[in-house]
Design a protein around this motif. Structure first.
Motif, PDB file in Angstrom:
ATOM      1  N   ASP A 277       0.755  -1.210  -0.325  1.00  0.00           N
ATOM      2  CA  ASP A 277      -0.033  -0.045  -0.006  1.00  0.00           C
ATOM      3  C   ASP A 277       0.771   1.297  -0.095  1.00  0.00           C
ATOM      4  OD1 ASP A 277      -2.132  -1.322   0.090  1.00  0.00           O
ATOM      5  OD2 ASP A 277      -2.827  -1.169   2.058  1.00  0.00           O
ATOM      6  N   LEU A 278       1.729   1.439   0.756  1.00  0.00           N
ATOM      7  CA  LEU A 278       2.675   2.538   0.949  1.00  0.00           C
ATOM      8  C   LEU A 278       3.641   2.735  -0.125  1.00  0.00           C
ATOM      9  CD1 LEU A 278       3.685   2.278   4.783  1.00  0.00           C
ATOM     10  CD2 LEU A 278       1.811   3.873   3.855  1.00  0.00           C
ATOM     11  N   VAL A 320      14.240   6.208  -2.548  1.00  0.00           N
ATOM     12  CA  VAL A 320      13.069   6.306  -1.537  1.00  0.00           C
ATOM     13  C   VAL A 320      12.154   5.323  -1.686  1.00  0.00           C
ATOM     14  CG1 VAL A 320      11.242   8.076  -1.224  1.00  0.00           C
ATOM     15  CG2 VAL A 320      13.523   8.660  -1.957  1.00  0.00           C
ATOM     16  N   LEU A 321      11.808   4.972  -2.931  1.00  0.00           N
ATOM     17  CA  LEU A 321      10.782   3.718  -3.151  1.00  0.00           C
ATOM     18  C   LEU A 321      11.014   2.467  -2.626  1.00  0.00           C
ATOM     19  CD1 LEU A 321       9.790   4.135  -7.178  1.00  0.00           C
ATOM     20  CD2 LEU A 321       8.341   4.756  -4.906  1.00  0.00           C
ATOM     21  N   ILE A 322      12.557   2.181  -2.555  1.00  0.00           N
ATOM     22  CA  ILE A 322      12.866   1.004  -1.776  1.00  0.00           C
ATOM     23  C   ILE A 322      12.987   1.023  -0.662  1.00  0.00           C
ATOM     24  CG2 ILE A 322      14.872  -0.328  -1.375  1.00  0.00           C
ATOM     25  CD1 ILE A 322      16.044   0.294  -4.203  1.00  0.00           C
ATOM     26  N   ALA A 323      13.003   2.082   0.190  1.00  0.00           N
ATOM     27  CA  ALA A 323      12.957   2.398   1.453  1.00  0.00           C
ATOM     28  C   ALA A 323      11.457   2.215   2.072  1.00  0.00           C
ATOM     29  CB  ALA A 323      13.437   3.730   2.033  1.00  0.00           C
ATOM     30  N   ASP A 328       6.821  -1.079   3.996  1.00  0.00           N
ATOM     31  CA  ASP A 328       5.837  -2.016   3.880  1.00  0.00           C
ATOM     32  C   ASP A 328       5.800  -3.318   4.498  1.00  0.00           C
ATOM     33  OD1 ASP A 328       3.252  -0.616   2.786  1.00  0.00           O
ATOM     34  OD2 ASP A 328       4.431  -0.658   0.913  1.00  0.00           O
ATOM     35  N   GLN A 329       7.111  -3.915   4.142  1.00  0.00           N
ATOM     36  CA  GLN A 329       7.395  -5.286   4.709  1.00  0.00           C
ATOM     37  C   GLN A 329       7.606  -5.339   5.940  1.00  0.00           C
ATOM     38  OE1 GLN A 329       7.177  -7.431   1.989  1.00  0.00           O
ATOM     39  NE2 GLN A 329       6.735  -5.519   0.963  1.00  0.00           N
ATOM     40  N   PRO A 333       3.655  -7.553   9.547  1.00  0.00           N
ATOM     41  CA  PRO A 333       3.205  -8.407  10.445  1.00  0.00           C
ATOM     42  C   PRO A 333       2.132  -7.789  11.442  1.00  0.00           C
ATOM     43  CG  PRO A 333       5.511  -8.925  10.442  1.00  0.00           C
ATOM     44  CD  PRO A 333       5.203  -7.520   9.422  1.00  0.00           C
ATOM     45  N   LEU A 334       2.213  -6.582  11.566  1.00  0.00           N
ATOM     46  CA  LEU A 334       1.412  -5.615  12.433  1.00  0.00           C
ATOM     47  C   LEU A 334      -0.038  -5.640  11.656  1.00  0.00           C
ATOM     48  CD1 LEU A 334       0.913  -4.081  14.869  1.00  0.00           C
ATOM     49  CD2 LEU A 334       1.986  -2.215  14.058  1.00  0.00           C
ATOM     50  N   VAL A 335       0.367  -4.793  10.336  1.00  0.00           N
ATOM     51  CA  VAL A 335      -0.558  -4.441   9.715  1.00  0.00           C
ATOM     52  C   VAL A 335      -1.748  -5.525   9.368  1.00  0.00           C
ATOM     53  CG1 VAL A 335      -1.268  -3.477   7.156  1.00  0.00           C
ATOM     54  CG2 VAL A 335       0.485  -2.412   8.491  1.00  0.00           C
ATOM     55  N   ARG A 336      -1.296  -6.810   9.055  1.00  0.00           N
ATOM     56  CA  ARG A 336      -1.999  -7.917   8.788  1.00  0.00           C
ATOM     57  C   ARG A 336      -2.864  -8.314   9.751  1.00  0.00           C
ATOM     58  NH1 ARG A 336       0.785 -12.994   8.846  1.00  0.00           N
ATOM     59  NH2 ARG A 336      -0.031 -13.554   6.994  1.00  0.00           N
ATOM     60  N   ARG A 337      -2.682  -7.859  11.117  1.00  0.00           N
ATOM     61  CA  ARG A 337      -3.492  -8.308  12.223  1.00  0.00           C
ATOM     62  C   ARG A 337      -4.471  -7.142  12.630  1.00  0.00           C
ATOM     63  NH1 ARG A 337       1.166 -10.923  12.707  1.00  0.00           N
ATOM     64  NH2 ARG A 337       1.318 -12.861  13.812  1.00  0.00           N
ATOM     65  N   THR A 338      -4.607  -6.187  11.801  1.00  0.00           N
ATOM     66  CA  THR A 338      -5.588  -5.051  12.136  1.00  0.00           C
ATOM     67  C   THR A 338      -6.272  -4.892  10.894  1.00  0.00           C
ATOM     68  OG1 THR A 338      -3.993  -3.033  11.070  1.00  0.00           O
ATOM     69  CG2 THR A 338      -3.464  -3.966  13.185  1.00  0.00           C
TER      70      THR A 338
END
Length: 352
Positions: A277-278, A320-323, A328-329, A333-338
């Motif tokens: 997403d980001l 910047v895109l790589i960062a 995102d990666q 683990p946090l985002v997928r639980r919300t």
């Protein structure tokens, strides 16, 4: 043939079509919801094609009654043909193939196959919207005794059969072909397919028809209730205009499946999340500032100076895109639980 030559070759036909305007690509706007037929609609936003940059404006409306989000006015078949052209095939075929062949896609495909393996061991599996058949090829590693067939509108499904990623290729509309498949499959999958369809109700009924009693339907789709969509607005990749016509909330989908004669066995968001997403929102925002890349739907090729500036600015922005991709990666683990998870999975068993 180099891309510049292919683009030059395609430009006259694109310009002939665009000279007649993009308004003809749309059906009349609806005054009711295509999911529940309710008439309490609210404009969500208006946007453009952030992916290919083809001309046109697209509107998403939300039904206040059931929460369904849909393109309104909707593209006609002529419009769909125009906006899909050179995305999955033609100019975009190589990019699409690389996307599906990447390690990230393969990991996601394995997770999806394992999710179904936990509830069933299908003998015959039909992947609807299979494109080039890369899911089937990867899922075969998880389910080596399963026969995988594929269905799609484009020529990629025939290439998938020719190259051995699927056993049998069906080319056409699922709602037209389901009758000849009646009761043939132990599993039917729809991975990010349902949101592209004109009538999700008919697609679900077609899946019920193609499945044998006790067979399983596996669906993964973007989650229109995701908090990421609210946070990022029109920059949220899963809105994916103009290709995504219908965005179905999980509750709506589960209720409809039960009405059709399914038992919902799995309904979850965690494992279906795609951590991009980001980085995609960052690129969409930055891309607005750049000179346009050459494309056959532009009236003429950008000048040499503009092309050089774009090339330099893209490479300068790459760190910047790589960062942001790394972020995102890292957050995955946090985002997928919300409720920031951007997709959901439903597995339903056809009742006997």
């Amino acid at each position: 043939m180099p891309d510049s030559e292919r683009i030059a070759e395609l430009r006259p036909s694109y310009q002939d079509e665009l000279a007649r305007g993009t308004g003809r690509f749309f059906l009349p706007a609806r005054t009711d919801c295509p999911w529940c037929l309710g008439t309490d609609l609210r404009r969500k936003f208006r946007t453009t094609d952030l992916i290919q940059g083809k001309p046109g404006e697209f509107v998403l409306d939300r039904c206040r009654g059931c929460g369904h989000i849909f393109q309104n006015p909707r593209l006609s078949q002529e419009g769909l043909d125009f906006y899909y052209r050179d995305f999955y095939d033609g100019l975009g075929a190589e990019t699409t193939a690389k996307m599906f062949e990447g390690n990230g896609s393969k990991k996601r495909f394995r997770r999806s196959a394992r999710a179904l393996r936990r509830v069933a061991l299908p003998g015959r599996w039909l992947d609807v919207g299979t494109s080039l058949g890369h899911f089937c090829a990867t899922a075969k590693e998880v389910l080596p005794d399963t026969r995988f067939d594929g269905l799609d509108m484009g020529e990629g499904v025939e290439l998938a059969a020719k190259e051995g990623r699927i056993e049998e290729a069906y080319r056409g509309l699922f709602v037209d072909l389901a009758e000849e498949m009646a009761g043939s499959y132990d599993a039917v999958s729809m991975f990010h397919y349902l949101e592209h369809t004109l009538d999700p109700h008919r697609e679900l009924a077609a899946a019920h028809r193609a499945l044998a009693p006790g067979g399983h339907l596996l669906i993964e789709v973007p989650d229109p209730e995701s908090l990421s969509g609210r946070l990022l607005g029109r920059l949220w990749l899963p809105w994916f205009q103009p290709q995504h016509l219908n965005m179905v909330p999980m509750g709506n989908l589960c209720r409809r499946l039960r009405e059709l004669g399914f038992t919902v066995e799995v309904a979850e968001r965690r494992d279906a999340h795609i951590p991009a997403d980001l980085v995609c929102a960052t690129w969409f925002l930055y891309d607005r500032l750049l000179p346009r890349d050459d494309a056959p739907w532009l009236p003429r090729r950008p000048g040499r100076a503009a092309r050089a500036v774009r090339f330099a600015l893209v490479w300068a922005f790459l760190p910047v895109l790589i960062a942001v991709y790394g972020l995102d990666q890292l957050l995955n683990p946090l985002v997928r639980r919300t409720r920031f998870s951007n997709a959901y999975r439903v597995i339903a068993r056809r009742n006997g």
